[in-house]
Design a protein around this motif. Sequence first.
Motif, short mmCIF file in Angstrom:
data_model
loop_
_atom_site.label_atom_id
_atom_site.label_comp_id
_atom_site.label_asym_id
_atom_site.label_seq_id
_atom_site.Cartn_x
_atom_site.Cartn_y
_atom_site.Cartn_z
N ALA A 135 0.82 -1.22 0.00
CA ALA A 135 0.00 0.00 0.00
C ALA A 135 0.85 1.27 0.00
O ALA A 135 0.31 2.37 0.06
CB ALA A 135 -0.94 0.01 1.21
N ASP A 136 2.17 1.11 -0.08
CA ASP A 136 3.06 2.28 -0.18
C ASP A 136 3.07 2.70 -1.65
O ASP A 136 4.03 2.42 -2.39
CB ASP A 136 4.46 1.91 0.32
CG ASP A 136 5.31 3.15 0.59
OD1 ASP A 136 4.89 4.25 0.17
OD2 ASP A 136 6.39 3.01 1.18
N VAL A 142 8.28 -3.31 -2.54
CA VAL A 142 8.08 -4.72 -2.19
C VAL A 142 8.39 -5.67 -3.35
O VAL A 142 8.98 -6.73 -3.12
CB VAL A 142 6.65 -4.94 -1.64
CG1 VAL A 142 6.35 -6.43 -1.49
CG2 VAL A 142 6.50 -4.23 -0.30
N PRO A 143 8.04 -5.35 -4.61
CA PRO A 143 8.41 -6.27 -5.69
C PRO A 143 9.90 -6.58 -5.74
O PRO A 143 10.30 -7.72 -5.97
CB PRO A 143 7.95 -5.52 -6.95
CG PRO A 143 6.80 -4.68 -6.48
CD PRO A 143 7.20 -4.23 -5.11
N LEU A 194 -5.39 7.87 -4.49
CA LEU A 194 -4.68 6.93 -3.63
C LEU A 194 -5.66 5.97 -2.96
O LEU A 194 -5.47 4.75 -2.94
CB LEU A 194 -3.89 7.70 -2.56
CG LEU A 194 -3.13 6.87 -1.54
CD1 LEU A 194 -1.88 6.30 -2.17
CD2 LEU A 194 -2.78 7.72 -0.33
N ASN A 195 -6.75 6.53 -2.44
CA ASN A 195 -7.77 5.70 -1.80
C ASN A 195 -8.36 4.70 -2.79
O ASN A 195 -8.62 3.54 -2.45
CB ASN A 195 -8.89 6.58 -1.23
CG ASN A 195 -8.39 7.51 -0.14
OD1 ASN A 195 -7.29 7.32 0.40
ND2 ASN A 195 -9.17 8.52 0.17
N GLY A 196 -8.57 5.15 -4.02
CA GLY A 196 -9.17 4.28 -5.03
C GLY A 196 -8.31 3.08 -5.37
O GLY A 196 -8.82 1.95 -5.46
N ILE A 197 -7.00 3.28 -5.52
CA ILE A 197 -6.15 2.15 -5.89
C ILE A 197 -6.00 1.18 -4.72
O ILE A 197 -5.93 -0.04 -4.92
CB ILE A 197 -4.76 2.64 -6.39
CG1 ILE A 197 -3.99 1.48 -7.03
CG2 ILE A 197 -3.96 3.26 -5.26
CD1 ILE A 197 -4.58 0.94 -8.29
N TYR A 212 -3.70 -14.78 6.40
CA TYR A 212 -3.22 -13.43 6.75
C TYR A 212 -2.97 -12.62 5.48
O TYR A 212 -2.34 -13.09 4.54
CB TYR A 212 -1.91 -13.51 7.54
CG TYR A 212 -1.99 -14.39 8.76
CD1 TYR A 212 -2.63 -13.96 9.92
CD2 TYR A 212 -1.44 -15.67 8.74
CE1 TYR A 212 -2.72 -14.79 11.03
CE2 TYR A 212 -1.53 -16.50 9.84
CZ TYR A 212 -2.17 -16.06 10.98
OH TYR A 212 -2.27 -16.88 12.08
N LEU A 213 -3.49 -11.39 5.47
CA LEU A 213 -3.15 -10.42 4.44
C LEU A 213 -2.35 -9.32 5.12
O LEU A 213 -2.88 -8.52 5.90
CB LEU A 213 -4.41 -9.84 3.79
CG LEU A 213 -4.19 -8.74 2.75
CD1 LEU A 213 -3.28 -9.23 1.61
CD2 LEU A 213 -5.51 -8.24 2.19
N VAL A 214 -1.05 -9.31 4.86
CA VAL A 214 -0.16 -8.31 5.44
C VAL A 214 -0.15 -7.09 4.53
O VAL A 214 0.03 -7.22 3.31
CB VAL A 214 1.27 -8.87 5.60
CG1 VAL A 214 2.20 -7.82 6.17
CG2 VAL A 214 1.25 -10.12 6.49
N VAL A 215 -0.34 -5.91 5.11
CA VAL A 215 -0.39 -4.68 4.32
C VAL A 215 0.79 -3.80 4.70
O VAL A 215 0.91 -3.37 5.85
CB VAL A 215 -1.71 -3.91 4.55
CG1 VAL A 215 -1.76 -2.67 3.67
CG2 VAL A 215 -2.91 -4.81 4.27
N ASP A 216 1.67 -3.57 3.73
CA ASP A 216 2.80 -2.67 3.94
C ASP A 216 2.32 -1.24 3.71
O ASP A 216 2.13 -0.81 2.57
CB ASP A 216 3.94 -3.04 2.97
CG ASP A 216 5.14 -2.13 3.15
OD1 ASP A 216 5.36 -1.63 4.26
OD2 ASP A 216 5.87 -1.91 2.15
N MET A 217 2.13 -0.51 4.80
CA MET A 217 1.58 0.84 4.72
C MET A 217 2.66 1.85 4.38
O MET A 217 3.84 1.63 4.67
CB MET A 217 0.94 1.23 6.06
CG MET A 217 -0.12 0.27 6.58
SD MET A 217 -1.57 0.20 5.52
CE MET A 217 -2.16 1.88 5.65
N PRO A 218 2.28 2.99 3.79
CA PRO A 218 3.26 4.07 3.64
C PRO A 218 3.56 4.67 5.01
O PRO A 218 2.76 4.53 5.94
CB PRO A 218 2.54 5.08 2.74
CG PRO A 218 1.09 4.82 2.97
CD PRO A 218 0.97 3.35 3.24
N PRO A 219 4.71 5.33 5.17
CA PRO A 219 5.00 5.95 6.46
C PRO A 219 4.07 7.13 6.74
O PRO A 219 3.49 7.71 5.82
CB PRO A 219 6.45 6.42 6.31
CG PRO A 219 6.65 6.56 4.84
CD PRO A 219 5.80 5.51 4.19
N GLY A 220 3.92 7.46 8.01
CA GLY A 220 3.14 8.62 8.38
C GLY A 220 1.72 8.29 8.82
O GLY A 220 1.38 7.14 9.11
#
Length: 354
Positions: A135-136, A142-143, A194-197, A212-220
């Motif tokens: 999600a960053d 991540v790729p 951003l919300n849409g994607i 489990y679905l792990v979500v890599d969030m953007p910082p902040g």
Amino acid sequence: MLDTQSILDVLKPVQDPELQKSLVELNMIRNVAVEGCNVSFTLVLTTPACPLREFIVEDCKKAVQTLPGVTSVNVDVTSETPQQQPSLPDQNSVAGAKNIIAVSSGKGGVGKSTVAVNIAVALAQTGAKVGLLDADIYGPNVPTMLGLENTEVQVEKNPAGDILQPAFNYGVKMVSMGFLIDPDQPVIWRGPMLNGIIRQFLYQVNWGELDYLVVDMPPGTGDAQLTMAQAVPMAGAIIVTTPQTVSLQDARRGLKMFEQLGVNVLGIVENMSYFIPPDAPERSYDLFGSGGGEKTSKELQVPLLGCIPLEIALREGGDHGVPIVMSAPESASAQALTAIARNIAGKVSVAALA
């Protein structure tokens, strides 16, 4: 006389250490069978990554062996991961995903993506079905870390909306903005796009069945975090920080944000806790200070999930697309990440069954 009921009776006092409830009452003891002096049954854990698996099995065996005439006890261990339920009326679960875990940080540069990738792979190594959502959107790394940077993902045309087929490596399904743009292309988007994607990555991806679905969030503490908290029921959030004071200050803000949004904070992960030089593995150096994660966890009354040392192999794994839990599982960093993954899985199960 040995029979099914006598076996269940002696197992009733045995509790799940994290849930603090009887294994029998939780229906975690099944398929009890007695053949002469031999007893067998199935132990159904709440996660394949259960950190206390061996202790539970040993307690079960000891309890059954107290019965006169028992000569052998065979325990077949399996798992059924419980599913997190929506806590808000407008939240929609991701089809097939039982538990969504956000990995976040207050600031960039603390190794959040490295932690997210290795946690996902470590969970998959236990036999869990795992997905990883990058999600960053502005910095999709991540790729590269999963060795999938040259992957071409497939899109299935559907009247109800196109469905993206996730990439797959090391037992983990993964989607990222990195698959949809050129390597040097910047993503210059406002919040609504951003919300849409992110919602498309949640609901228009063929995730299949996931524990489990792990979500890599953007910082902040921005739009992505708000979208995730409002859109889906999350099993919890993990805050990644370093021992450095400025990192801890931002981590506290990120943690408080999730609490205000009603998201369970599973705990803090302290990354880069100390440096282990490759030519002197018996030594360690506190490059970014020490004890900050433990102090912050006590002050904010959330668990410290673990501390990860900084090793050259950890950085190399991310650059070369082979996470350290795969490339050097015996290393201190990999051992710490594996323990953290199991710790997270245990806390997610407790939250789902509480």
